[in-house]
Design a protein around this motif. Structure first.
Motif, PDB file in Angstrom:
ATOM      1  N   LYS A   1       0.819  -1.215   0.000  1.00 13.94           N
ATOM      2  CA  LYS A   1       0.000   0.000   0.000  1.00 13.94           C
ATOM      3  C   LYS A   1       0.851   1.263   0.000  1.00 13.94           C
ATOM      4  O   LYS A   1       0.359   2.352   0.308  1.00 13.94           O
ATOM      5  CB  LYS A   1      -0.936  -0.001   1.202  1.00 13.94           C
ATOM      6  CG  LYS A   1      -2.010  -1.094   1.132  1.00 13.94           C
ATOM      7  CD  LYS A   1      -3.008  -0.963   2.258  1.00 13.94           C
ATOM      8  CE  LYS A   1      -4.115  -2.009   2.130  1.00 13.94           C
ATOM      9  NZ  LYS A   1      -5.123  -1.876   3.225  1.00 13.94           N
ATOM     10  N   GLY A   2       2.121   1.117  -0.370  1.00 10.29           N
ATOM     11  CA  GLY A   2       2.994   2.275  -0.426  1.00 10.29           C
ATOM     12  C   GLY A   2       3.472   2.705   0.946  1.00 10.29           C
ATOM     13  O   GLY A   2       3.084   2.145   1.972  1.00 10.29           O
TER      14      GLY A   2
ATOM     15  N   GLN B   1      -1.499   9.237   3.348  1.00  8.19           N
ATOM     16  CA  GLN B   1      -2.517   9.924   2.564  1.00  8.19           C
ATOM     17  C   GLN B   1      -2.772  11.352   3.041  1.00  8.19           C
ATOM     18  O   GLN B   1      -2.663  12.313   2.270  1.00  8.19           O
ATOM     19  CB  GLN B   1      -3.829   9.135   2.617  1.00  8.19           C
ATOM     20  CG  GLN B   1      -3.783   7.788   1.928  1.00  8.19           C
ATOM     21  CD  GLN B   1      -5.076   7.012   2.110  1.00  8.19           C
ATOM     22  OE1 GLN B   1      -5.975   7.446   2.837  1.00  8.19           O
ATOM     23  NE2 GLN B   1      -5.177   5.864   1.483  1.00  8.19           N
TER      24      GLN B   1
ATOM     25  N   VAL C   1       0.261  12.588   0.661  1.00  6.61           N
ATOM     26  CA  VAL C   1      -0.276  12.271  -0.663  1.00  6.61           C
ATOM     27  C   VAL C   1      -1.394  13.221  -1.079  1.00  6.61           C
ATOM     28  O   VAL C   1      -1.343  13.830  -2.165  1.00  6.61           O
ATOM     29  CB  VAL C   1      -0.766  10.805  -0.709  1.00  6.61           C
ATOM     30  CG1 VAL C   1      -1.366  10.489  -2.075  1.00  6.61           C
ATOM     31  CG2 VAL C   1       0.382   9.840  -0.398  1.00  6.61           C
TER      32      VAL C   1
ATOM     33  N   ASP D   1      -3.113   6.661  -8.001  1.00  9.23           N
ATOM     34  CA  ASP D   1      -2.518   5.568  -7.229  1.00  9.23           C
ATOM     35  C   ASP D   1      -1.993   4.462  -8.142  1.00  9.23           C
ATOM     36  O   ASP D   1      -1.643   3.380  -7.690  1.00  9.23           O
ATOM     37  CB  ASP D   1      -3.534   4.999  -6.231  1.00  9.23           C
ATOM     38  CG  ASP D   1      -4.719   4.317  -6.907  1.00  9.23           C
ATOM     39  OD1 ASP D   1      -4.844   4.397  -8.157  1.00  9.23           O
ATOM     40  OD2 ASP D   1      -5.540   3.709  -6.184  1.00  9.23           O
TER      41      ASP D   1
ATOM     42  N   VAL E   1      -6.012   9.773  -7.022  1.00  7.09           N
ATOM     43  CA  VAL E   1      -5.663   9.419  -5.655  1.00  7.09           C
ATOM     44  C   VAL E   1      -6.568  10.114  -4.633  1.00  7.09           C
ATOM     45  O   VAL E   1      -6.787   9.592  -3.529  1.00  7.09           O
ATOM     46  CB  VAL E   1      -4.167   9.699  -5.392  1.00  7.09           C
ATOM     47  CG1 VAL E   1      -3.903  11.161  -5.120  1.00  7.09           C
ATOM     48  CG2 VAL E   1      -3.640   8.841  -4.250  1.00  7.09           C
TER      49      VAL E   1
ATOM     50  N   VAL F   1      -9.319   7.913  -3.354  1.00  4.90           N
ATOM     51  CA  VAL F   1      -8.982   6.736  -2.547  1.00  4.90           C
ATOM     52  C   VAL F   1      -9.570   6.882  -1.149  1.00  4.90           C
ATOM     53  O   VAL F   1      -9.480   7.944  -0.530  1.00  4.90           O
ATOM     54  CB  VAL F   1      -7.454   6.556  -2.471  1.00  4.90           C
ATOM     55  CG1 VAL F   1      -7.087   5.430  -1.509  1.00  4.90           C
ATOM     56  CG2 VAL F   1      -6.885   6.274  -3.858  1.00  4.90           C
TER      57      VAL F   1
ATOM     58  N   SER G   1      -0.733   5.155   0.741  1.00  3.28           N
ATOM     59  CA  SER G   1      -1.216   4.841  -0.602  1.00  3.28           C
ATOM     60  C   SER G   1      -0.075   4.907  -1.594  1.00  3.28           C
ATOM     61  O   SER G   1       0.785   5.796  -1.487  1.00  3.28           O
ATOM     62  CB  SER G   1      -2.310   5.831  -1.021  1.00  3.28           C
ATOM     63  OG  SER G   1      -2.714   5.595  -2.356  1.00  3.28           O
ATOM     64  N   PRO G   2      -0.047   4.000  -2.588  1.00  8.04           N
ATOM     65  CA  PRO G   2       0.849   4.227  -3.723  1.00  8.04           C
ATOM     66  C   PRO G   2       0.483   5.560  -4.361  1.00  8.04           C
ATOM     67  O   PRO G   2      -0.687   5.974  -4.325  1.00  8.04           O
ATOM     68  CB  PRO G   2       0.528   3.062  -4.677  1.00  8.04           C
ATOM     69  CG  PRO G   2      -0.131   2.025  -3.820  1.00  8.04           C
ATOM     70  CD  PRO G   2      -0.864   2.784  -2.754  1.00  8.04           C
ATOM     71  N   CYS G   3       1.452   6.237  -4.961  1.00  3.96           N
ATOM     72  CA  CYS G   3       1.135   7.545  -5.530  1.00  3.96           C
ATOM     73  C   CYS G   3       2.081   7.891  -6.673  1.00  3.96           C
ATOM     74  O   CYS G   3       3.263   7.559  -6.653  1.00  3.96           O
ATOM     75  CB  CYS G   3       1.173   8.633  -4.457  1.00  3.96           C
ATOM     76  SG  CYS G   3       2.667   8.654  -3.451  1.00  3.96           S
TER      77      CYS G   3
END
Length: 282
Positions: free
Chosen positions: A217-218, A222, A226, A242, A247, A250, A259-261
């Motif tokens: 999930k990075g 967030q 992010v 994401d 994003v 999310v 979160s992936p970003c």
């Protein structure tokens, strides 16, 4: 919201002075995600909290360095999530660091962010405010002076690939390699704020921090990192995703969710979407 921006400017000047004279060593404490806090982290957090307590329009705050939301004024309108000193471990080697602020209404979620601010503490102190547009200010003689509006080009020239490469998915590694083969230049300091700031000021490119084998999930949080930068990039005519979706859409289930970003100008982000659509969900 002007009083919030003024409070952030005040905190930035105090944190600048702290960085110049403060202790860059480690403390004996850990933050909510298990990272050992530096003394600069703790002191910066205290500076911001104390200043925000004086702002009547702020209903509640939450810091990356703390585990709980702090209520301030029950009649306040805004919620603020902030990273008091992002990249603080770079300070002892004299690289740029920053502060990040996400300003929300009603609840802490990407869909409810209404403004964001970040500060870069480098050779010069620069502050960027995103509302309906993105404006940059520079600290001159202890006052922030407006310098320019920031807009991204459709395509950039910089590539800032984050996280540990041996934990990347093969298709992500190929994408990054292909981007370099196309002539993009590497820019990665290990600091989110200076790297994203550089891409913005140079007109575009890609900053990526994907989900990895060790952190699906990075790593980036967030609410504190992010979402505020996603808001900046969107208002500067870029995108933030994401890997698949916007994003800011999310869902947040906990204040310290990650979160992936991917942040960038449109051509680079559309390239990421294509690669991830074709590979990541197979």
């Amino acid at each position: 919201m002007t009083e919030i921006f003024d409070a952030i400017k005040k905190s930035a000047i105090e944190i600048k002075n702290l960085i110049e004279t403060g202790d860059t060593g480690k403390s004996t404490h850990e933050n909510s995600t298990g990272d050992t806090q530096l003394k600069l982290d703790i002191a910066s957090d205290e500076i911001i909290e104390n200043i925000f307590k004086e702002v009547s329009s702020i209903k509640a705050i939450v810091s990356e360095e703390q585990e709980e939301i702090i209520s301030l004024n029950k009649d306040g309108k805004y919620l603020i999530a902030y990273d008091p000193l992002d990249g603080s471990s770079l300070a002892d080697v004299n690289l740029s660091v920053g502060s990040i602020f996400g300003i929300y209404e009603n609840e802490f979620s990407g869909k409810n962010i209404v403004a964001s601010v970040y500060v870069v503490y480098g050779p010069r102190v620069e502050l960027v405010i995103a509302t309906t547009d993105v404006k940059m200010y520079r600290l001159i003689n202890n006052k922030f002076k407006f310098m320019q509006e920031i807009k991204l080009n459709e395509k950039g020239k910089l590539n800032a690939p984050g996280s540990t490469q041996n934990c990347w998915a093969p298709y992500h590694k190929k994408m990054i390699d292909d981007i370099f083969q196309d002539g993009y230049r590497l820019r990665y300091s290990g600091g989110m704020v200076p790297d994203l700031h550089q891409i913005l000021l140079k007109g575009g490119g890609l900053f990526s921090y994907p989900g990895t084998t060790d952190r699906p999930k990075g790593k980036l949080r967030q609410l504190f990192e992010v979402f505020p930068f996603a808001f900046v990039y969107e208002k500067a005519n870029g995108q933030a995703i994401d890997g698949f979706d916007r994003v800011l859409d999310v869902e947040t289930t906990h204040i310290h969710d990650t979160s992936p970003c991917f942040f960038g100008s449109n051509e680079e982000i559309n390239r990421v979407k294509k690669v991830y659509k074709e590979n990541a969900r197979k």
